[in-house]
Design a protein around this motif. Structure first.
Motif, PDB file in Angstrom:
ATOM      1  N   VAL A 129       0.730  -1.284  -0.147  1.00  0.00           N
ATOM      2  CA  VAL A 129      -0.058  -0.025  -0.123  1.00  0.00           C
ATOM      3  C   VAL A 129       0.903   1.215   0.174  1.00  0.00           C
ATOM      4  CG1 VAL A 129      -1.759   1.301   1.354  1.00  0.00           C
ATOM      5  CG2 VAL A 129      -1.878  -1.105   1.079  1.00  0.00           C
ATOM      6  N   TYR A 130       0.685   2.042  -0.803  1.00  0.00           N
ATOM      7  CA  TYR A 130       1.385   3.133  -1.218  1.00  0.00           C
ATOM      8  C   TYR A 130       1.067   4.528  -0.405  1.00  0.00           C
ATOM      9  CZ  TYR A 130       3.973   0.312  -4.578  1.00  0.00           C
ATOM     10  OH  TYR A 130       4.827  -0.619  -5.140  1.00  0.00           O
ATOM     11  N   GLN A 131       1.868   5.422   0.063  1.00  0.00           N
ATOM     12  CA  GLN A 131       1.453   6.691   0.407  1.00  0.00           C
ATOM     13  C   GLN A 131       0.522   7.396  -0.503  1.00  0.00           C
ATOM     14  OE1 GLN A 131       4.587   8.996   2.066  1.00  0.00           O
ATOM     15  NE2 GLN A 131       3.591  10.951   1.486  1.00  0.00           N
ATOM     16  N   THR A 132      -0.546   7.829  -0.118  1.00  0.00           N
ATOM     17  CA  THR A 132      -1.616   8.645  -1.271  1.00  0.00           C
ATOM     18  C   THR A 132      -1.778  10.332  -0.596  1.00  0.00           C
ATOM     19  OG1 THR A 132      -3.484   7.895   0.036  1.00  0.00           O
ATOM     20  CG2 THR A 132      -2.775   6.694  -1.773  1.00  0.00           C
ATOM     21  N   ILE A 133      -2.208  11.020  -1.345  1.00  0.00           N
ATOM     22  CA  ILE A 133      -2.349  12.419  -0.914  1.00  0.00           C
ATOM     23  C   ILE A 133      -3.737  12.302   0.124  1.00  0.00           C
ATOM     24  CG2 ILE A 133      -2.957  14.693  -1.554  1.00  0.00           C
ATOM     25  CD1 ILE A 133      -0.065  13.690  -2.022  1.00  0.00           C
ATOM     26  N   PRO A 134      -3.661  12.643   1.124  1.00  0.00           N
ATOM     27  CA  PRO A 134      -4.874  12.646   2.118  1.00  0.00           C
ATOM     28  C   PRO A 134      -6.164  13.670   1.408  1.00  0.00           C
ATOM     29  CG  PRO A 134      -3.182  14.132   3.119  1.00  0.00           C
ATOM     30  CD  PRO A 134      -2.727  13.440   1.799  1.00  0.00           C
ATOM     31  N   LYS A 135      -7.175  13.663   2.021  1.00  0.00           N
ATOM     32  CA  LYS A 135      -8.174  14.664   1.734  1.00  0.00           C
ATOM     33  C   LYS A 135      -7.661  16.203   2.002  1.00  0.00           C
ATOM     34  CE  LYS A 135     -12.077  11.726   3.022  1.00  0.00           C
ATOM     35  NZ  LYS A 135     -13.112  11.754   4.355  1.00  0.00           N
ATOM     36  N   PHE A 136      -8.569  16.994   1.391  1.00  0.00           N
ATOM     37  CA  PHE A 136      -8.118  18.363   1.486  1.00  0.00           C
ATOM     38  C   PHE A 136      -9.383  19.104   0.761  1.00  0.00           C
ATOM     39  CE2 PHE A 136      -5.685  17.545  -2.668  1.00  0.00           C
ATOM     40  CZ  PHE A 136      -6.289  18.230  -3.549  1.00  0.00           C
ATOM     41  N   GLU A 137      -9.730  20.218   1.419  1.00  0.00           N
ATOM     42  CA  GLU A 137     -10.799  21.344   0.825  1.00  0.00           C
ATOM     43  C   GLU A 137     -10.075  22.616   0.617  1.00  0.00           C
ATOM     44  OE1 GLU A 137     -14.526  20.564   2.449  1.00  0.00           O
ATOM     45  OE2 GLU A 137     -15.000  22.647   2.127  1.00  0.00           O
ATOM     46  N   TYR A 138     -10.140  23.344  -0.521  1.00  0.00           N
ATOM     47  CA  TYR A 138      -9.725  24.504  -0.787  1.00  0.00           C
ATOM     48  C   TYR A 138     -10.743  25.287  -1.525  1.00  0.00           C
ATOM     49  CZ  TYR A 138      -4.977  23.478   0.998  1.00  0.00           C
ATOM     50  OH  TYR A 138      -3.887  23.173   1.880  1.00  0.00           O
ATOM     51  N   VAL A 139     -10.382  26.579  -2.058  1.00  0.00           N
ATOM     52  CA  VAL A 139     -11.029  27.390  -2.944  1.00  0.00           C
ATOM     53  C   VAL A 139     -10.322  27.941  -3.959  1.00  0.00           C
ATOM     54  CG1 VAL A 139     -12.668  29.505  -2.992  1.00  0.00           C
ATOM     55  CG2 VAL A 139     -12.688  28.098  -0.949  1.00  0.00           C
TER      56      VAL A 139
ATOM     57  N   ASN B  49     -10.054  16.973  -2.841  1.00  0.00           N
ATOM     58  CA  ASN B  49      -9.211  15.811  -3.376  1.00  0.00           C
ATOM     59  C   ASN B  49     -10.160  15.158  -4.486  1.00  0.00           C
ATOM     60  OD1 ASN B  49     -10.619  15.379  -0.797  1.00  0.00           O
ATOM     61  ND2 ASN B  49     -10.224  13.220  -1.204  1.00  0.00           N
ATOM     62  N   LYS B  50     -11.635  15.025  -4.216  1.00  0.00           N
ATOM     63  CA  LYS B  50     -12.605  14.501  -5.268  1.00  0.00           C
ATOM     64  C   LYS B  50     -12.469  15.069  -6.467  1.00  0.00           C
ATOM     65  CE  LYS B  50     -15.447  11.566  -2.651  1.00  0.00           C
ATOM     66  NZ  LYS B  50     -14.313  10.561  -2.517  1.00  0.00           N
ATOM     67  N   SER B  51     -12.328  16.502  -6.542  1.00  0.00           N
ATOM     68  CA  SER B  51     -12.205  17.219  -7.665  1.00  0.00           C
ATOM     69  C   SER B  51     -11.187  16.592  -8.664  1.00  0.00           C
ATOM     70  CB  SER B  51     -12.136  18.828  -7.600  1.00  0.00           C
ATOM     71  OG  SER B  51     -12.886  19.076  -6.535  1.00  0.00           O
ATOM     72  N   LEU B  52     -10.049  15.900  -8.165  1.00  0.00           N
ATOM     73  CA  LEU B  52      -8.942  15.300  -9.231  1.00  0.00           C
ATOM     74  C   LEU B  52      -9.294  14.102  -9.203  1.00  0.00           C
ATOM     75  CD1 LEU B  52      -6.928  17.538  -9.523  1.00  0.00           C
ATOM     76  CD2 LEU B  52      -7.813  17.874  -6.962  1.00  0.00           C
ATOM     77  N   ASP B  53     -10.404  13.298  -8.916  1.00  0.00           N
ATOM     78  CA  ASP B  53     -10.606  11.998  -9.321  1.00  0.00           C
ATOM     79  C   ASP B  53     -10.509  11.969 -10.873  1.00  0.00           C
ATOM     80  OD1 ASP B  53     -10.908  11.293  -6.907  1.00  0.00           O
ATOM     81  OD2 ASP B  53     -12.858  11.046  -6.689  1.00  0.00           O
ATOM     82  N   GLY B  54      -9.769  10.921 -11.233  1.00  0.00           N
ATOM     83  CA  GLY B  54      -9.779  10.698 -12.767  1.00  0.00           C
ATOM     84  C   GLY B  54      -8.674  11.620 -13.570  1.00  0.00           C
ATOM     85  N   SER B  55      -7.905  12.549 -12.762  1.00  0.00           N
ATOM     86  CA  SER B  55      -7.070  13.268 -13.313  1.00  0.00           C
ATOM     87  C   SER B  55      -5.678  13.057 -12.887  1.00  0.00           C
ATOM     88  CB  SER B  55      -7.152  14.730 -13.071  1.00  0.00           C
ATOM     89  OG  SER B  55      -8.438  15.141 -13.742  1.00  0.00           O
ATOM     90  N   ILE B  56      -4.774  13.062 -13.743  1.00  0.00           N
ATOM     91  CA  ILE B  56      -3.096  13.040 -13.378  1.00  0.00           C
ATOM     92  C   ILE B  56      -3.140  14.730 -12.761  1.00  0.00           C
ATOM     93  CG2 ILE B  56      -0.963  13.123 -14.227  1.00  0.00           C
ATOM     94  CD1 ILE B  56      -1.889  10.806 -16.092  1.00  0.00           C
TER      95      ILE B  56
END
Lengths: 218, 138
Positions: free
Chosen positions: A49-59, A68-75
């Motif tokens: 199991v690799y390290q992943t970027i945790p949840k975050f919330e920004y404007v 973090n969900k806004s990046l689903d499916g994106s590199i």
């Protein structure tokens, strides 16, 4: 530690190449890893199991909430900056413009620039900065959030950031660009102030796009 | 004998002229190459390795007309920083350049470098001029 991670990554790359003859070149996976043992169909299997970027919330610069969900499916490529930065940020973003221009017309590559000076870098300030930088659309987001969370998040990206009244502009931070894959794992770090390394980043993004593992729909 | 004196005088004159020009040229080169180093370490991050600037955030340094028209102020921009609207190549910039913290000789060197690079050809800007201009900063 500095040497161990790339060395380990290099070993991993080597093994990936030599044991998967059908595979094209693959990018290493950085960060901490854990071996997780579980039972599957009565058999014991061990998974890494690799390290992943945790949840975050920004404007972002448009005032829209980005998680973090806004990046689903994106590199995506991440960096840390502030608009009034007198030292390395202008070079970083001069180089990041090359990445932006390469991928702005599709390809599902995004760029995230986290401001480390949110009290100055309001949404309006970020929008003006974006306009002056000549960026539009939804590929490159400039993000404002809570300062402490940003500092913590930076650690997950393996980037050092801290406040220092003695430093030029009030912050010390390294100008790294971090490449994140669709599984939110770290696939490369590049010195954003070095045009050559940023060219390598562009090549690596294309390698990653071609990686079959990245065509998995999230 | 007469001819000899005339020729000798002419030769001395030529030598003096040549030496003098040479000295100016050496002086210019000294300022220019020292200025290049200052530029690379203190200006290039913002203004770019070719003086190209950064989009509409940071102006390029290849507007020779701007440099000429504001010539005595350049050293003040570096000494005190620069803020507010300026027009470079018909575009308005409204950024903020922090004070450089350079010494007068370094500013003279870097101005000599800038005004003779990126297509500019304005010549030497020496310490004397810098010191005189610094007294007149607004």
């Amino acid at each position: 530690m500095r040497i161990i991670i790339p060395a380990f990554a290099a070993m991993l790359l080597w093994s990936a190449c030599s044991f998967n003859k059908n595979d094209q070149k693959r990018l290493p996976i950085y960060g901490n890893r854990e071996a997780v043992t579980k039972t599957l169909n009565g058999k014991t299997v061990t998974d890494t199991v690799y390290q992943t970027i945790p949840k975050f919330e920004y404007v972002n610069q448009y005032g829209k909430t980005i998680t973090n969900k806004s990046l689903d499916g994106s590199i995506y490529v991440a960096d840390f900056f502030f608009t009034s930065c007198p030292s390395i940020c202008p070079i970083m973003h001069r180089n990041m413009l090359n990445v932006y221009n390469e991928f702005k017309n599709g390809g599902n590559v995004k760029i995230l620039s986290y401001s480390i000076d949110p009290s100055h870098d309001s949404v309006a300030v970020l929008k003006t900065y974006a306009d002056k930088l000549g960026i539009a659309g939804d590929t490159w987001w400039l993000l404002q959030g809570k300062k402490e969370e940003t500092y913590k998040l930076a650690e997950s990206y393996l980037v050092a950031v801290k406040e220092d009244k003695g430093a030029e502009g009030g912050y010390v931070h390294s100008g790294y660009f971090v490449l994140i894959d669709k599984q939110k794992r770290i696939r490369g770090t590049y010195n954003g102030t070095d045009e050559k390394e940023v060219s390598k980043l562009i090549t690596d993004i294309k390698t990653l796009q071609a990686d079959p593992e990245q065509s998995i729909v999230q | 004998m007469r001819y000899f004196v005339v020729i000798a005088l002419l030769l001395t004159g030529l030598c003096a002229l040549y030496a003098c020009q040479n000295e100016q040229e050496i002086e210019f080169k000294r300022y220019f190459s020292a200025g290049q180093l200052v530029y690379q370490t203190r200006c290039q991050n913002c203004h770019g390795n070719e003086g190209q600037g950064l989009a509409a955030l940071i102006p390029p340094l290849n507007d020779a007309e701007f440099l000429r028209n504001n010539h005595s102020q350049l050293v003040c921009y570096l000494q005190n920083g620069l803020k507010g609207d300026i027009i470079i190549h018909n575009s308005t910039y409204n950024g903020h350049m922090p004070a450089s913290g350079l010494s007068p000789i370094e500013t003279a060197q870097v101005i000599t470098y800038v005004q003779n690079s990126f297509g500019n050809q304005i010549g030497l800007y020496d310490l004397k001029q810098a010191e005189a201009d610094l007294k007149k900063c607004k």
